[in-house]
Design an enzyme around this catalytic site. Sequence first.
Site, PDB file in Angstrom:
ATOM      1  N   GLY A  53      77.131  70.682 -10.032  1.00 33.63           N
ATOM      2  CA  GLY A  53      76.283  71.360 -11.010  1.00 33.63           C
ATOM      3  C   GLY A  53      76.982  71.687 -12.320  1.00 33.63           C
ATOM      4  CB  SER A  87      75.729  63.235 -13.098  1.00 32.41           C
ATOM      5  OG  SER A  87      76.283  63.416 -11.835  1.00 32.41           O
ATOM      6  CB  THR A  88      74.805  65.946 -17.643  1.00 34.70           C
ATOM      7  OG1 THR A  88      73.917  66.375 -16.610  1.00 34.70           O
ATOM      8  CG2 THR A  88      74.144  66.092 -19.002  1.00 34.70           C
ATOM      9  CG  ASN A 135      84.318  60.098  -2.021  1.00 33.05           C
ATOM     10  OD1 ASN A 135      83.820  59.021  -2.296  1.00 33.05           O
ATOM     11  ND2 ASN A 135      83.902  61.240  -2.571  1.00 33.05           N
ATOM     12  CB  SER A 153      87.924  64.524  -7.550  1.00 30.84           C
ATOM     13  OG  SER A 153      87.424  64.709  -8.849  1.00 30.84           O
ATOM     14  N   GLY A 191      80.992  74.028   4.367  1.00 29.70           N
ATOM     15  CA  GLY A 191      82.041  73.357   3.595  1.00 29.70           C
ATOM     16  C   GLY A 191      81.558  72.910   2.232  1.00 29.70           C
TER      17      GLY A 191
HETATM   18  N1  LIG Z   1      79.691  70.053   1.194  1.00 30.01           N
HETATM   19  C1  LIG Z   1      79.484  69.574  -0.039  1.00 30.01           C
HETATM   20  N2  LIG Z   1      80.336  69.907  -1.049  1.00 30.01           N
HETATM   21  C2  LIG Z   1      80.120  69.409  -2.265  1.00 30.01           C
HETATM   22  N3  LIG Z   1      79.113  68.557  -2.600  1.00 30.01           N
HETATM   23  C3  LIG Z   1      78.268  68.194  -1.625  1.00 30.01           C
HETATM   24  C4  LIG Z   1      78.412  68.687  -0.316  1.00 30.01           C
HETATM   25  N4  LIG Z   1      77.419  68.163   0.438  1.00 30.01           N
HETATM   26  C5  LIG Z   1      76.680  67.382  -0.342  1.00 30.01           C
HETATM   27  N5  LIG Z   1      77.189  67.392  -1.599  1.00 30.01           N
HETATM   28  C6  LIG Z   1      76.662  66.536  -2.673  1.00 30.01           C
HETATM   29  O1  LIG Z   1      77.634  65.531  -2.836  1.00 30.01           O
HETATM   30  C7  LIG Z   1      78.005  65.384  -4.184  1.00 30.01           C
HETATM   31  C8  LIG Z   1      79.525  65.323  -4.357  1.00 30.01           C
HETATM   32  O2  LIG Z   1      80.021  64.107  -3.943  1.00 30.01           O
HETATM   33  P1  LIG Z   1      81.484  63.694  -4.386  1.00 30.01           P
HETATM   34  O3  LIG Z   1      81.726  62.362  -3.773  1.00 30.01           O
HETATM   35  O4  LIG Z   1      81.607  63.822  -5.847  1.00 30.01           O
HETATM   36  O5  LIG Z   1      82.389  64.804  -3.681  1.00 30.01           O
HETATM   37  S1  LIG Z   1      83.962  64.793  -3.451  1.00 30.01           S
HETATM   38  O6  LIG Z   1      84.571  64.332  -4.699  1.00 30.01           O
HETATM   39  O7  LIG Z   1      84.253  63.909  -2.343  1.00 30.01           O
HETATM   40  O8  LIG Z   1      84.316  66.182  -3.147  1.00 30.01           O
HETATM   41  C9  LIG Z   1      77.505  66.590  -4.911  1.00 30.01           C
HETATM   42  O9  LIG Z   1      76.980  66.078  -6.120  1.00 30.01           O
HETATM   43  P2  LIG Z   1      77.233  66.764  -7.553  1.00 30.01           P
HETATM   44  O10 LIG Z   1      76.349  67.956  -7.546  1.00 30.01           O
HETATM   45  O11 LIG Z   1      76.790  65.716  -8.515  1.00 30.01           O
HETATM   46  O12 LIG Z   1      78.684  67.096  -7.699  1.00 30.01           O
HETATM   47  C10 LIG Z   1      76.447  67.192  -3.998  1.00 30.01           C
HETATM   48  O13 LIG Z   1      75.168  66.792  -4.427  1.00 30.01           O
HETATM   49  N1  LIG Z   2      75.797  70.712 -21.197  1.00 28.58           N
HETATM   50  C1  LIG Z   2      74.747  71.118 -20.501  1.00 28.58           C
HETATM   51  N2  LIG Z   2      73.937  72.044 -20.989  1.00 28.58           N
HETATM   52  C2  LIG Z   2      72.870  72.467 -20.274  1.00 28.58           C
HETATM   53  N3  LIG Z   2      72.540  71.984 -19.059  1.00 28.58           N
HETATM   54  C3  LIG Z   2      73.317  71.045 -18.530  1.00 28.58           C
HETATM   55  C4  LIG Z   2      74.462  70.558 -19.210  1.00 28.58           C
HETATM   56  N4  LIG Z   2      75.046  69.647 -18.447  1.00 28.58           N
HETATM   57  C5  LIG Z   2      74.309  69.545 -17.326  1.00 28.58           C
HETATM   58  N5  LIG Z   2      73.269  70.375 -17.371  1.00 28.58           N
HETATM   59  C6  LIG Z   2      72.256  70.561 -16.327  1.00 28.58           C
HETATM   60  O1  LIG Z   2      72.934  71.076 -15.192  1.00 28.58           O
HETATM   61  C7  LIG Z   2      72.461  70.483 -14.010  1.00 28.58           C
HETATM   62  C8  LIG Z   2      73.625  69.834 -13.270  1.00 28.58           C
HETATM   63  O2  LIG Z   2      74.114  68.784 -14.031  1.00 28.58           O
HETATM   64  P1  LIG Z   2      74.738  67.505 -13.349  1.00 28.58           P
HETATM   65  O3  LIG Z   2      75.129  66.585 -14.432  1.00 28.58           O
HETATM   66  O4  LIG Z   2      73.820  66.973 -12.305  1.00 28.58           O
HETATM   67  O5  LIG Z   2      76.031  68.142 -12.655  1.00 28.58           O
HETATM   68  P2  LIG Z   2      77.004  67.543 -11.572  1.00 28.58           P
HETATM   69  O6  LIG Z   2      76.944  66.057 -11.692  1.00 28.58           O
HETATM   70  O7  LIG Z   2      78.333  68.101 -11.914  1.00 28.58           O
HETATM   71  O8  LIG Z   2      76.478  68.029 -10.261  1.00 28.58           O
HETATM   72  C9  LIG Z   2      71.394  69.487 -14.409  1.00 28.58           C
HETATM   73  O9  LIG Z   2      70.140  70.103 -14.249  1.00 28.58           O
HETATM   74  C10 LIG Z   2      71.668  69.243 -15.876  1.00 28.58           C
HETATM   75  O10 LIG Z   2      70.503  68.944 -16.603  1.00 28.58           O
END
Ligand SMILES: Nc1ncnc2c1ncn2[C@@H]1O[C@H](COP(=O)(O)OS(=O)(=O)O)[C@@H](OP(=O)(O)O)[C@H]1O
Ligand SMILES: Nc1ncnc2c1ncn2[C@@H]1O[C@H](COP(=O)(O)OP(=O)(O)O)[C@@H](O)[C@H]1O
Length: 299
Positions: free
Chosen positions: A132, A136-137, A179, A203, A252
């Site tokens: 969050g 990805s954004t 991973n 990571s 976790g």
């Molecule tokens: N336990 C747990 N902890 C963290 N994240 C979780 C978990 N379970 C599912 N997810 C979802 O998996 C996305 C993260 O995957 P990654 O491959 O980036 O994780 S890692 O680098 O291996 O820690 C992560 O996506 P992002 O929100 O985009 O970071 C989550 O949507």
């Molecule tokens: N710079 C920013 N300003 C406001 N909202 C953002 C910003 N970057 C991401 N968001 C919002 O935050 C949420 C999580 O972003 P995302 O890119 O999915 O994060 P992550 O890939 O780290 O999980 C999404 O709803 C996205 O639209």
Amino acid sequence: MLARAPPQLCSGAAVAGDVPSSRRPWVPAGGLARGGGAGGVRLVAARPVVAAAAGERRMVSPETVAAAADSGMTTQLANGSSSAVAGISKFVTSTVGKSTNILWHDCPIGQTERQNLLNQKGCVVWITGLSGSGKSTLACALSRELHFRGHLTYVLDGDNLRHGLNRDLSFKAEDRAENIRRVGEVAKLFADAGLICIASLISPYRSDRSVCRSLLPKSSFIEVFLNAPLEVCEARDPKGLYKLARAGKIKGFTGIDDPYEPPSDCEIVITCKIGDCPSPKSMADQVVSYLEANGFLLD
Ligand SMILES: Nc1ncnc2c1ncn2[C@@H]1O[C@H](COP(=O)(O)OS(=O)(=O)O)[C@@H](OP(=O)(O)O)[C@H]1O
Ligand SMILES: Nc1ncnc2c1ncn2[C@@H]1O[C@H](COP(=O)(O)OP(=O)(O)O)[C@@H](O)[C@H]1O
């Protein structure tokens, strides 16, 4: 621009004139030796390090052998069945992990040639941060920005890769390490292909990220820390995962009951405070400026 069709590089039909001299330090002064392959000419090392395996001859450059030695690979020199080529009496095989008797095969068109074609230097932009935080954004905004400036990028997104390549991995520490290791290796290949590879994964462990860094030449691994506090990420919670983690329905979860180790010496920090986050475009611009200033984007 290529004046003719590119050579069949890895199938044994390389032609001397097609090989940029910068990539030919190991071609003998007397020219190229004719190989015994399917009617083609193969490059043969001046100070030969050539393998004969299963009737196929392959070559590696001295640089590759030196690199292999540096990386701790076990190499074996043996008298090979290489009498088809005069002066070649040795070949090198290696053991890497569980792979025994393997041999690196160099192609004459390498990273330099691909980079020249693309007007950019291949590298890995590694975005780390909590779920969050906006990884990805940022990855997509950066890819878009570079694309419209005429640069070739590819995004490796943790979530996406877990739909395929890494579908067998959980979120236990050792699976997260695997991973990251796999994505690091893939990112290294993309950088070698000349692309600006944008990897976006939580990571969470410093040691895993540093393994990826060590795969690339110095300066080609650009670590970007998306420094958004847990409060911001949790308030966003676009997938509802924090809510589930707080309710104990996901165990976790990074930042809740699993660690996140922030980088201590990364190249770029993007800071997002409560109520004060840079826009996606301005985050991307920060990275583009770094790439420009460090010679990754050529005109
Ligand atoms: N336990 C747990 N902890 C963290 N994240 C979780 C978990 N379970 C599912 N997810 C979802 O998996 C996305 C993260 O995957 P990654 O491959 O980036 O994780 S890692 O680098 O291996 O820690 C992560 O996506 P992002 O929100 O985009 O970071 C989550 O949507
Ligand atoms: N710079 C920013 N300003 C406001 N909202 C953002 C910003 N970057 C991401 N968001 C919002 O935050 C949420 C999580 O972003 P995302 O890119 O999915 O994060 P992550 O890939 O780290 O999980 C999404 O709803 C996205 O639209």
